[in-house]
Enzyme design. Sequence first.
Site, PDB file in Angstrom:
ATOM      1  N   ALA A 246       0.800  -1.227   0.000  1.00 22.62           N
ATOM      2  CA  ALA A 246       0.000   0.000   0.000  1.00 22.62           C
ATOM      3  C   ALA A 246       0.830   1.272   0.000  1.00 22.62           C
ATOM      4  O   ALA A 246       0.379   2.302  -0.498  1.00 22.62           O
ATOM      5  CB  ALA A 246      -0.944  -0.003   1.204  1.00 22.62           C
ATOM      6  N   GLY A 250      -2.138   5.545  -1.820  1.00 19.40           N
ATOM      7  CA  GLY A 250      -2.786   6.207  -2.945  1.00 19.40           C
ATOM      8  C   GLY A 250      -3.880   5.364  -3.574  1.00 19.40           C
ATOM      9  O   GLY A 250      -4.991   5.845  -3.849  1.00 19.40           O
ATOM     10  N   CYS A 368       4.886   0.273 -11.896  1.00 15.92           N
ATOM     11  CA  CYS A 368       5.061   1.499 -12.683  1.00 15.92           C
ATOM     12  C   CYS A 368       6.348   1.345 -13.497  1.00 15.92           C
ATOM     13  O   CYS A 368       7.203   2.222 -13.519  1.00 15.92           O
ATOM     14  CB  CYS A 368       5.094   2.747 -11.802  1.00 15.92           C
ATOM     15  SG  CYS A 368       6.281   2.700 -10.444  1.00 15.92           S
TER      16      CYS A 368
END
Length: 435
Positions: A246, A250, A368
């Site tokens: 987490a 976000g 990402c």
Amino acid sequence: MTPAGRLQAAIDLLAALDAAPRRPADAIATDFFRGRRYIGSGDRRAVSELAWGAIRQRLRLDWHLARIGTPPTPRLVLAAHLLLAEGWTLQKLGGHFTGDRFAPSPLSPEEVSALRRLSGAKLVDPEMPEGPRLNLPDWALPGLRARFGEKLAAEAAAMEAEAPLDLRANLLRTSRESARLALSGEDIAATPTPLSPWGLRIPERKPVTGTAAFKEGLIEVQDEGSQLIALLTDARPGMRVADYCAGAAGKTLALAAAMDNRGHIVACDVSAARLEGAGRRLRRAGVSNAERHLLEPGDKWRKRRGRSFDRVLVDAPCTGSGTWRRNPDARLRTNATDLAELSAKQAVILEEASELVRPGGRLVYATCSLLPEEDEMQIERFLGRHPDFVMRPVPALWAELCPAVVCPVEGEALALSPARHGTDGFFAAVLERRP
């Protein structure tokens, strides 16, 4: 501050960054300016722009300096950036390196000689190898070539551009249109994002965290691509959901809003400090259905909660290659060893998180990163070990969750990129445990 004083402060900031190459630049900059409160907001912005401009072009600047056999000192890196990227002349540089109060000391004969040899050169030199020419680290090129093929140059250019500021309207407190109007009332113009039904976009950086809209929990800063990962998790009211990595929560915030504060979310992380920060964000957003859990060695929580969650989101630690347009220093801080270590860690985390998924439940793996080693290859290996999981193709899920918008991808997984989608580079795969 005088223009010369700003140059000296930028040199000092670059020196601080060079002294801690493994630490994120934004954290170093925060400490740097906190220790120099005499630097006002306008000067702070100007100093940051000088330093970040050099950081953004550092791979190319280092190549130029190495070609003439000159060490990349902070003074020369900044001077070379001004000369090659900003169009300054040697005369203008000399007029700022004066040694006056707060100004950089005069350029040494060696520095002048080096800069003369660079004068007239192009920032992107035809003799550059592919890495500096595209402003990409050599270790990442194989994976990026595999990802983008002939479109690599266009994606590399997009990774150099300034990223817009994306926000997510907090549907627990407002609607997207009401959030947009609230920002407009504070002289911040935002437009709806093209893909996320929750998103707002501001074309350039604005101090949104000082607005009433932010303080009242109407908005959160979150890239549109990150919002889409939360969307594809498909957390619904009444579900049991685990956000396994987490961080500062976000995506937990987005999941809670999608669940309308009904059901239960557990925000897990290995960092107590990150979870503490998450608590403040959850309170501001009005989230009431989330608890935080610190993952510690020997923790039996995962075993006790095995196969009990409807949705488990794994936003795995990664190289962050998808965020290089937003965090240009990250391409300097990571290397091939990091990629190997992170790939091994991702596999372990994926195994651990999969134990929490109930039969018929879903495991969403996200990064990402733009590198296949951290994305598709992880999923292929996991599915090879776990025949009880199957992949749910993103286009079919998208048609259910966001029918008003054309799905941004055609493949089974979500793979977003700056050039094609206007988001940071994100990957997500949705896996379902067979009933």
